[in-house]
Motif scaffolding. Structure first.
Motif, PDB file in Angstrom:
ATOM      1  N   PRO A  55       0.574  -1.447  -0.324  1.00  0.00           N
ATOM      2  CA  PRO A  55      -0.219  -0.188  -0.009  1.00  0.00           C
ATOM      3  C   PRO A  55       0.940   1.864  -0.036  1.00  0.00           C
ATOM      4  CG  PRO A  55      -0.982  -1.585   1.743  1.00  0.00           C
ATOM      5  CD  PRO A  55       0.564  -2.398   1.083  1.00  0.00           C
ATOM      6  N   VAL A  56       1.939   1.338   0.819  1.00  0.00           N
ATOM      7  CA  VAL A  56       2.918   2.409   1.155  1.00  0.00           C
ATOM      8  C   VAL A  56       3.436   2.867  -0.666  1.00  0.00           C
ATOM      9  CG1 VAL A  56       5.254   3.504   1.726  1.00  0.00           C
ATOM     10  CG2 VAL A  56       3.769   2.538   3.174  1.00  0.00           C
ATOM     11  N   LEU A  57       3.280   1.797  -1.372  1.00  0.00           N
ATOM     12  CA  LEU A  57       4.277   1.646  -2.602  1.00  0.00           C
ATOM     13  C   LEU A  57       3.821   1.946  -3.843  1.00  0.00           C
ATOM     14  CD1 LEU A  57       6.811  -1.272  -2.805  1.00  0.00           C
ATOM     15  CD2 LEU A  57       7.213   0.890  -2.774  1.00  0.00           C
ATOM     16  N   ALA A  58       1.817   2.361  -3.789  1.00  0.00           N
ATOM     17  CA  ALA A  58       1.195   2.852  -4.215  1.00  0.00           C
ATOM     18  C   ALA A  58       0.986   4.311  -4.040  1.00  0.00           C
ATOM     19  CB  ALA A  58       0.069   1.485  -3.545  1.00  0.00           C
ATOM     20  N   THR A  59       0.451   4.387  -2.833  1.00  0.00           N
ATOM     21  CA  THR A  59       1.247   5.387  -2.546  1.00  0.00           C
ATOM     22  C   THR A  59       2.148   6.453  -3.216  1.00  0.00           C
ATOM     23  OG1 THR A  59      -0.594   5.413  -0.757  1.00  0.00           O
ATOM     24  CG2 THR A  59       0.907   7.059  -1.000  1.00  0.00           C
ATOM     25  N   LEU A  60       3.029   5.705  -3.192  1.00  0.00           N
ATOM     26  CA  LEU A  60       4.613   6.827  -4.043  1.00  0.00           C
ATOM     27  C   LEU A  60       5.205   6.295  -5.338  1.00  0.00           C
ATOM     28  CD1 LEU A  60       7.245   6.012  -0.402  1.00  0.00           C
ATOM     29  CD2 LEU A  60       5.910   7.791  -1.016  1.00  0.00           C
ATOM     30  N   GLU A  61       4.349   5.477  -5.857  1.00  0.00           N
ATOM     31  CA  GLU A  61       4.722   5.524  -7.339  1.00  0.00           C
ATOM     32  C   GLU A  61       4.778   6.273  -7.661  1.00  0.00           C
ATOM     33  OE1 GLU A  61       5.550   3.183 -10.653  1.00  0.00           O
ATOM     34  OE2 GLU A  61       5.061   2.377  -8.555  1.00  0.00           O
ATOM     35  N   PRO A  62       4.338   7.993  -8.456  1.00  0.00           N
ATOM     36  CA  PRO A  62       4.957   8.547  -8.820  1.00  0.00           C
ATOM     37  C   PRO A  62       5.622   8.990  -8.204  1.00  0.00           C
ATOM     38  CG  PRO A  62       2.591   8.884  -8.461  1.00  0.00           C
ATOM     39  CD  PRO A  62       3.206   8.209  -7.297  1.00  0.00           C
ATOM     40  N   HIS A  63       6.916   9.021  -7.123  1.00  0.00           N
ATOM     41  CA  HIS A  63       8.189   9.595  -6.163  1.00  0.00           C
ATOM     42  C   HIS A  63       9.006   8.140  -6.743  1.00  0.00           C
ATOM     43  CE1 HIS A  63       6.698  12.842  -4.646  1.00  0.00           C
ATOM     44  NE2 HIS A  63       5.756  12.160  -3.877  1.00  0.00           N
ATOM     45  N   VAL A  64       8.586   7.480  -7.113  1.00  0.00           N
ATOM     46  CA  VAL A  64       9.458   6.107  -6.897  1.00  0.00           C
ATOM     47  C   VAL A  64       9.341   5.893  -8.801  1.00  0.00           C
ATOM     48  CG1 VAL A  64       9.858   3.624  -7.095  1.00  0.00           C
ATOM     49  CG2 VAL A  64       8.694   4.325  -5.529  1.00  0.00           C
ATOM     50  N   ALA A  65       9.213   6.577  -9.409  1.00  0.00           N
ATOM     51  CA  ALA A  65       9.287   6.712 -11.016  1.00  0.00           C
ATOM     52  C   ALA A  65      10.132   7.759 -11.862  1.00  0.00           C
ATOM     53  CB  ALA A  65       7.563   6.651 -11.163  1.00  0.00           C
TER      54      ALA A  65
END
Length: 113
Positions: A55-65
């Motif tokens: 769930p945390v990764l889904a929220t951070l997806e744009p930043h991770v990209a």
């Protein structure tokens, strides 16, 4: 991580370590059981962590990209500046031995003359 794994030096180093691990595990019965237990533990921890972190990764997806894009560009520049990253471990070791051998021969020649 995938880009780093694609580098010849990293990929071939992982292959060497994996082969050594498999060989050691296969030839030593005591280590085989210890390795099997460690592998099961790592697998369990990985599965538990993945379910919590998703769930945390889904929220951070744009930043991770965005971070991934910058990291990819940095790796490209690093690959241009360090061509040995594009060579397998065996080739790097061979080249290093050759350079050292030439240097030692040069020192020997200088000392003898």
């Amino acid at each position: 991580v995938q880009e780093v794994a694609k580098l010849s030096l990293v990929g071939s180093a992982c292959d060497v370590v994996s082969a050594a691990y498999a060989s050691t595990k296969g030839s030593h019965p005591c280590l085989r059981s210890v390795c099997a237990a460690a592998e099961k533990g790592v697998q369990s921890v990985t599965e538990a962590t993945a379910s919590c972190v998703q769930p945390v990764l889904a929220t951070l997806e744009p930043h991770v990209a965005a971070a991934s894009e910058y990291a990819s560009k940095g790796l490209d520049k690093l690959g241009d500046k360090l061509p040995l990253l594009q060579k397998p471990v065996e080739q790097v070791l061979c080249d290093t031995k050759e350079v050292v051998s030439c240097r030692v021969a040069g020192v020997r020649e200088a000392v003898s003359s």
